[in-house]
Design a protein around this motif. Structure first.
Motif, PDB file in Angstrom:
ATOM      1  N   TYR A  73      13.756   9.814  -4.164  1.00 45.38           N
ATOM      2  CA  TYR A  73      12.332  10.155  -4.032  1.00 45.38           C
ATOM      3  C   TYR A  73      11.460   9.095  -4.700  1.00 45.38           C
ATOM      4  N   ILE A  74      11.900   8.582  -5.844  1.00 45.85           N
ATOM      5  CA  ILE A  74      11.164   7.522  -6.534  1.00 45.85           C
ATOM      6  C   ILE A  74      11.060   6.281  -5.649  1.00 45.85           C
ATOM      7  N   ILE A  75      12.164   5.910  -5.019  1.00 44.98           N
ATOM      8  CA  ILE A  75      12.164   4.749  -4.121  1.00 44.98           C
ATOM      9  C   ILE A  75      11.272   5.007  -2.912  1.00 44.98           C
ATOM     10  N   PHE A  76      11.339   6.226  -2.359  1.00 46.20           N
ATOM     11  CA  PHE A  76      10.509   6.576  -1.203  1.00 46.20           C
ATOM     12  C   PHE A  76       9.029   6.430  -1.530  1.00 46.20           C
ATOM     13  N   LYS A  77       8.619   6.892  -2.707  1.00 40.22           N
ATOM     14  CA  LYS A  77       7.211   6.791  -3.103  1.00 40.22           C
ATOM     15  C   LYS A  77       6.784   5.331  -3.231  1.00 40.22           C
ATOM     16  N   LYS A  78       7.637   4.509  -3.808  1.00 36.70           N
ATOM     17  CA  LYS A  78       7.293   3.099  -3.986  1.00 36.70           C
ATOM     18  C   LYS A  78       7.207   2.378  -2.649  1.00 36.70           C
ATOM     19  N   LYS A  79       8.121   2.711  -1.738  1.00 41.86           N
ATOM     20  CA  LYS A  79       8.070   2.100  -0.404  1.00 41.86           C
ATOM     21  C   LYS A  79       6.810   2.527   0.337  1.00 41.86           C
ATOM     22  N   SER A  80       6.436   3.785   0.178  1.00 39.08           N
ATOM     23  CA  SER A  80       5.238   4.308   0.847  1.00 39.08           C
ATOM     24  C   SER A  80       3.998   3.608   0.343  1.00 39.08           C
ATOM     25  N   LYS A  81       3.902   3.452  -0.976  1.00 36.89           N
ATOM     26  CA  LYS A  81       2.745   2.771  -1.553  1.00 36.89           C
ATOM     27  C   LYS A  81       2.663   1.333  -1.068  1.00 36.89           C
ATOM     28  N   LYS A  82       3.814   0.676  -1.003  1.00 38.78           N
ATOM     29  CA  LYS A  82       3.843  -0.702  -0.545  1.00 38.78           C
ATOM     30  C   LYS A  82       3.428  -0.802   0.919  1.00 38.78           C
ATOM     31  N   PHE A  83       3.860   0.161   1.728  1.00 38.39           N
ATOM     32  CA  PHE A  83       3.525   0.156   3.149  1.00 38.39           C
ATOM     33  C   PHE A  83       2.025   0.316   3.365  1.00 38.39           C
ATOM     34  N   PHE A  84       1.424   1.282   2.685  1.00 41.47           N
ATOM     35  CA  PHE A  84       0.016   1.569   2.897  1.00 41.47           C
ATOM     36  C   PHE A  84      -0.901   0.515   2.286  1.00 41.47           C
ATOM     37  N   ARG A  85      -0.385  -0.235   1.297  1.00 38.15           N
ATOM     38  CA  ARG A  85      -1.156  -1.329   0.743  1.00 38.15           C
ATOM     39  C   ARG A  85      -1.115  -2.558   1.642  1.00 38.15           C
TER      40      ARG A  85
END
Length: 292
Positions: free
Chosen positions: A279-291
């Motif tokens: 879940y931690i990795i998923f959140k970081k990937k999501s933030k990177k994607f939307f940025r």
């Protein structure tokens, strides 16, 4: 009868595809009087590091260069080096050093004096990054929950058990459980007695497992709070793993190995923590994607 024999101190440096950084460190420390020898272990580099290291230092009798048969990770490479230093070079003590650090002869001598006086297994100085001492130069052996929560917004619930009271770092020296692995002095006999680093861990987290093993054998580790070395901020690691998300994944794998090998957590418990890590990795990937 007083033994005035000078200790045989070997500095072991692990290299992987980073010969230039090794050159800078070795050229600085090769004339340090505290070192009997310098051992460079090339961890089966995929570039021409090994041949460059041999060419540069082949005529220097103080410098020994060896290469592992495979890149088994940080723990594997350093286990090889420390074992070689102890069994083939008769090392009384070994300074384990990353290539991207800087330290003085006097600093190593202070570590050595502490090692001998305290009959320690490990003695470390305080790490500085960009000229400033880091906030957590040592830490306690964590539970599975503490080592997981420390990466989340609930980190404060684990911090008091995981970190030492900052006031303790005002002391000259402090007995601790875990120190940073970028540079420290070790007793190779004690290190090998506990099995060294866990070679199932490729990178990150090795210091915590080592601390766990040493404590289990009642071996002592110390931190000198008024003795410093400088670290360039994992320069060597970033050259091989420049993605912070990839580094996090490797860290999580190491934590799960710690839970299995040291804490003996069962499969169900480890899967629970793996879900949190995922879940931690998923959140970081999501933030990177939307940025973007």
């Amino acid at each position: 009868m007083i033994n005035n024999k000078k200790p045989n101190v070997v500095c072991e440096i692990l290299n992987y595809n980073d010969a230039e950084t090794v050159f800078r460190l070795v050229d600085k420390i090769k004339n340090y009087s505290v070192f009997s020898s310098i051992l460079i272990v090339d961890n089966a580099s995929s570039d021409n590091s090994f041949s460059r290291l041999k060419e540069r230092y082949q005529i220097d009798s103080k410098i020994v260069i060896k290469q592992t048969s495979r890149n088994g990770g940080y723990g594997y490479g350093n286990n090889y080096g420390i074992n070689y230093a102890y069994k083939k070079m008769d090392a009384d003590y070994v300074v384990l050093s990353n290539p991207d650090v800087s330290f003085s002869n006097e600093m190593v001598q202070k570590l050595l004096d502490e090692m001998i006086s305290k009959h320690a297994a490990v003695v470390a100085g305080t790490q500085r990054v960009n000229g400033k001492p880091i906030r957590t130069p040592a830490w306690k052996i964590p539970t599975a929950m503490q080592w997981t929560l420390i990466e989340t917004k609930l980190w404060k619930y684990a911090a008091k058990q995981y970190y030492y009271d900052p006031k303790l770092f005002n002391q000259k020296d402090l007995q601790v459980e875990c120190v940073h692995g970028a540079m420290f002095l070790l007793d190779p006999k004690k290190f090998l007695d506990v099995g060294g680093y866990d070679e199932d861990m490729f990178l990150f987290g090795e210091e915590t497992v080592l601390g766990y093993k040493l404590r289990a054998k009642a071996y002592k580790s110390f931190l000198l709070n008024n003795v410093y070395y400088d670290h360039e901020g994992s320069t060597s690691i970033k050259k091989s793993f420049n993605s912070t998300i990839r580094q996090d994944k490797i860290t999580h794998d190491s934590k799960l190995i710690y839970m299995k090998h040291c804490l003996h957590s069962n499969f169900v418990i480890r899967q629970f923590y793996k879900l949190i890590f995922d879940y931690i990795i998923f959140k970081k990937k999501s933030k990177k994607f939307f940025r973007g």
